[in-house]
Design an enzyme around this catalytic site. Structure first.
Site, PDB file in Angstrom:
ATOM      1  N   HIS A 133       1.137  -1.319   0.245  1.00  0.00           N
ATOM      2  CA  HIS A 133      -0.161  -0.108   0.124  1.00  0.00           C
ATOM      3  C   HIS A 133       1.415   1.171   0.173  1.00  0.00           C
ATOM      4  O   HIS A 133       1.711   0.676   0.293  1.00  0.00           O
ATOM      5  CB  HIS A 133      -0.810   0.211   1.290  1.00  0.00           C
ATOM      6  N   GLU A 172      -7.864  -4.821  -0.472  1.00  0.00           N
ATOM      7  CA  GLU A 172      -8.459  -5.723  -1.637  1.00  0.00           C
ATOM      8  C   GLU A 172      -8.724  -7.254  -1.712  1.00  0.00           C
ATOM      9  O   GLU A 172      -9.367  -7.700  -2.594  1.00  0.00           O
ATOM     10  CB  GLU A 172      -7.577  -5.646  -3.253  1.00  0.00           C
TER      11      GLU A 172
HETATM   12  N1  COA Z   1       3.696  -8.046  -5.274  1.00  0.00           N
HETATM   13  C1  COA Z   1       5.497  -7.325  -5.385  1.00  0.00           C
HETATM   14  N2  COA Z   1       6.197  -6.970  -4.899  1.00  0.00           N
HETATM   15  C2  COA Z   1       5.520  -4.695  -4.574  1.00  0.00           C
HETATM   16  C3  COA Z   1       4.248  -5.453  -4.418  1.00  0.00           C
HETATM   17  C4  COA Z   1       3.521  -6.765  -4.440  1.00  0.00           C
HETATM   18  N3  COA Z   1       1.875  -6.245  -4.076  1.00  0.00           N
HETATM   19  N4  COA Z   1       4.119  -4.334  -3.774  1.00  0.00           N
HETATM   20  C5  COA Z   1       4.971  -3.869  -3.860  1.00  0.00           C
HETATM   21  N5  COA Z   1       5.753  -4.192  -4.302  1.00  0.00           N
HETATM   22  C6  COA Z   1       7.440  -3.738  -4.223  1.00  0.00           C
HETATM   23  C7  COA Z   1       7.592  -2.977  -5.955  1.00  0.00           C
HETATM   24  O1  COA Z   1       7.587  -3.642  -6.498  1.00  0.00           O
HETATM   25  C8  COA Z   1       8.543  -2.149  -5.079  1.00  0.00           C
HETATM   26  O2  COA Z   1      10.142  -3.342  -5.511  1.00  0.00           O
HETATM   27  P1  COA Z   1      11.666  -2.951  -5.761  1.00  0.00           P
HETATM   28  O3  COA Z   1      11.787  -1.518  -5.023  1.00  0.00           O
HETATM   29  O4  COA Z   1      12.329  -4.196  -5.861  1.00  0.00           O
HETATM   30  O5  COA Z   1      11.364  -2.340  -7.599  1.00  0.00           O
HETATM   31  C9  COA Z   1       8.371  -1.824  -3.437  1.00  0.00           C
HETATM   32  O6  COA Z   1       7.487  -2.979  -3.458  1.00  0.00           O
HETATM   33  C10 COA Z   1       8.029  -0.506  -3.505  1.00  0.00           C
HETATM   34  O7  COA Z   1       6.658  -0.601  -5.298  1.00  0.00           O
HETATM   35  P2  COA Z   1       5.897   0.490  -5.153  1.00  0.00           P
HETATM   36  O8  COA Z   1       5.195   0.009  -6.044  1.00  0.00           O
HETATM   37  O9  COA Z   1       6.919   1.730  -5.360  1.00  0.00           O
HETATM   38  O10 COA Z   1       4.811   0.650  -3.952  1.00  0.00           O
HETATM   39  P3  COA Z   1       4.084   2.187  -4.147  1.00  0.00           P
HETATM   40  O11 COA Z   1       3.861   2.458  -2.518  1.00  0.00           O
HETATM   41  O12 COA Z   1       4.220   3.161  -5.119  1.00  0.00           O
HETATM   42  O13 COA Z   1       3.098   1.299  -4.439  1.00  0.00           O
HETATM   43  C11 COA Z   1       0.834  -0.341  -4.357  1.00  0.00           C
HETATM   44  C12 COA Z   1       1.241   0.713  -3.984  1.00  0.00           C
HETATM   45  C13 COA Z   1      -0.483  -0.638  -4.272  1.00  0.00           C
HETATM   46  C14 COA Z   1       0.284   0.294  -6.093  1.00  0.00           C
HETATM   47  C15 COA Z   1       1.902  -1.934  -4.840  1.00  0.00           C
HETATM   48  O14 COA Z   1       2.171  -2.166  -3.550  1.00  0.00           O
HETATM   49  C16 COA Z   1       1.023  -2.733  -5.303  1.00  0.00           C
HETATM   50  O15 COA Z   1       1.054  -2.707  -6.577  1.00  0.00           O
HETATM   51  N6  COA Z   1      -0.141  -3.932  -4.714  1.00  0.00           N
HETATM   52  C17 COA Z   1      -0.961  -4.849  -5.768  1.00  0.00           C
HETATM   53  C18 COA Z   1      -1.908  -4.446  -6.710  1.00  0.00           C
HETATM   54  C19 COA Z   1      -2.752  -3.932  -4.936  1.00  0.00           C
HETATM   55  O16 COA Z   1      -3.157  -5.410  -4.322  1.00  0.00           O
HETATM   56  N7  COA Z   1      -3.479  -2.994  -5.314  1.00  0.00           N
HETATM   57  C20 COA Z   1      -4.623  -2.768  -4.593  1.00  0.00           C
HETATM   58  C21 COA Z   1      -3.855  -1.060  -3.801  1.00  0.00           C
HETATM   59  S1  COA Z   1      -5.407  -1.092  -2.247  1.00  0.00           S
END
Ligand code: COA
Length: 369
Positions: A256, A314
């Site tokens: 998140h 989710e």
């Molecule tokens: N599974 C695997 N790795 C994950 C992850 C997940 N669900 N969420 C984050 N990471 C990892 C990323 O790959 C990244 O790794 P890196 O630094 O080695 O590249 C790191 O954690 C940071 O991710 P980032 O995309 O910068 O975090 P964010 O704050 O922008 O993303 C979300 C938040 C929710 C978009 C992200 O956690 C995600 O994609 N989750 C899955 C989709 C989901 O459940 N969405 C509903 C949200 S309520």
């Protein structure tokens, strides 16, 4: 090639605007470190246990929970608005034929026109989101849309219109309450940007729907079920998760932007699934979900010791909405049915601010010759 990029990124917000406070709001507070969601002074856990979706609409729109008489008046007004929305179905053209429920909802809602009375418009669009999303479910399944029953509560009527039954309406009520509002998330920000231009409520809601569709925001819960299906048995969870991460894919329902602990809404929704489990529903699914959650959290903690990636809303949304009888394609539209209440509150608040949201960007393209 010579560019105009300056040497430093100083003064440039992180690419996802993390940590930027884009507004002052009295609507809700998301405390990512402590894992708390406060909606107009109430913890989400308390609301999910006690309040109806109608209560939460009034809390979001008026800043306080209603007294009994006001709740009843509002319940009736929302019921009448559902009937009016149903009468519009014929005029929606091919909107409800769309394969994707969010495409259908976006197209259908854009047929509405804001009439100018803010409260009336908020009631109309909230009612219409439920009627249109439910009608899409029926059309997709090859049936005719069901007529709203204005005597029912909004959650129960939505579930009945979408699935033909409302046996587990309490579970859906808990979901709609829990998902109605969540700070300055991407769809809320999108709606506020549109509102800040002086545009109308319907346009702002359509923008919110568009933003919510993406899998990084509201599009994940259907994908969570796909993941649970692919895992199949609790014993396979750890291996499956490892393989997925090795392939560089993200685990849906995990991580998140704000929470560094387990999303408090995950606990609320897990509890709602437990209540259904006591009614004999979703037992095997819940066992599988818990094993998957543990495997995912362990694997993510090993890979990202510096960044806690825990269960988000989710994950148990998927388990709960499946248990109440909704098809997975309807999960994100159902999220919109809840979140429209929060969008309306934010649009009204943004209007009171009365200031155009218009950030700037640092140009890093080629210099003019
Ligand atoms: N599974 C695997 N790795 C994950 C992850 C997940 N669900 N969420 C984050 N990471 C990892 C990323 O790959 C990244 O790794 P890196 O630094 O080695 O590249 C790191 O954690 C940071 O991710 P980032 O995309 O910068 O975090 P964010 O704050 O922008 O993303 C979300 C938040 C929710 C978009 C992200 O956690 C995600 O994609 N989750 C899955 C989709 C989901 O459940 N969405 C509903 C949200 S309520």
């Amino acid at each position: 090639m010579k560019t105009l990029e300056r040497e430093t990124t100083e003064g440039v917000a992180a690419s996802g605007l993390e940590g930027i406070e884009a507004a002052r709001t009295a609507i809700s507070d998301v405390d990512g470190d402590r894992g708390r969601l406060t909606i107009a002074g109430h913890d989400v856990e308390d609301l999910a246990a006690l309040a109806s979706f109608e209560d939460v609409c009034l809390l979001l729109w008026d800043g306080r929970l209603p007294a009994d008489a006001q709740r009843e008046r509002f319940r009736q007004a929302l019921g009448r608005a559902r009937v009016r929305a149903y009468e519009r179905l014929e005029g929606l053209g091919s909107s409800l034929q769309a394969t994707d429920g969010m495409d259908a909802l976006r197209a259908a809602v854009s047929h509405l026109a804001a009439e100018g009375d803010e409260r009336e418009d908020m009631v109309s669009v909230t009612a219409a989101a439920a009627v249109f999303a439910a009608a899409w479910c029926r059309v997709r399944a090859g049936h005719s849309p069901l007529v709203p029953d204005p005597e029912r509560g909004h959650a129960a009527d939505y579930l009945r219109m979408a699935t033909g039954g409302a046996d587990h309406a309490k579970g859906l009520e808990a979901y709609l309450v829990t998902a109605a509002e969540h700070g300055m998330n991407a769809s809320t920000f999108a709606a506020r940007v549109v509102a800040s231009t002086g545009s109308d409520l319907v346009s702002a809601i359509v923008a919110g729907i568009g933003a919510l569709k993406g899998p990084l925001h509201g599009g994940a819960p259907g994908l969570v079920l796909d993941m649970l299906d692919a895992i199949g048995e609790p014993e396979r969870a750890a291996d499956w998760v490892e393989e997925e991460l090795r392939a560089g894919r993200r685990l849906m329902g995990m991580g998140h932007r704000i929470y560094r602990v387990r999303d408090p809404r995950a606990a609320v929704l897990e509890k709602a699934v437990e209540a259904l489990e006591r009614e004999g529903v979703a037992r095997a699914r819940l066992r599988l979900a818990r094993a998957t959650e543990k495997a995912a959290q362990d694997a993510l903690a090993a890979r990202h010791p510096e960044r806690p990636l825990r269960t988000n809303v989710e994950f148990y949304t998927a388990v709960l909405l499946e248990a109440v009888g909704l098809p997975r394609e309807a999960f994100t539209p159902t999220f919109a049915v809840a979140r429209v209440a929060g969008w309306c509150a934010h649009v009204a608040e943004q209007r009171r601010v009365g200031k155009l949201i218009r950030p700037s960007a640092r140009y890093v393209g080629p210099a003019s010759s």
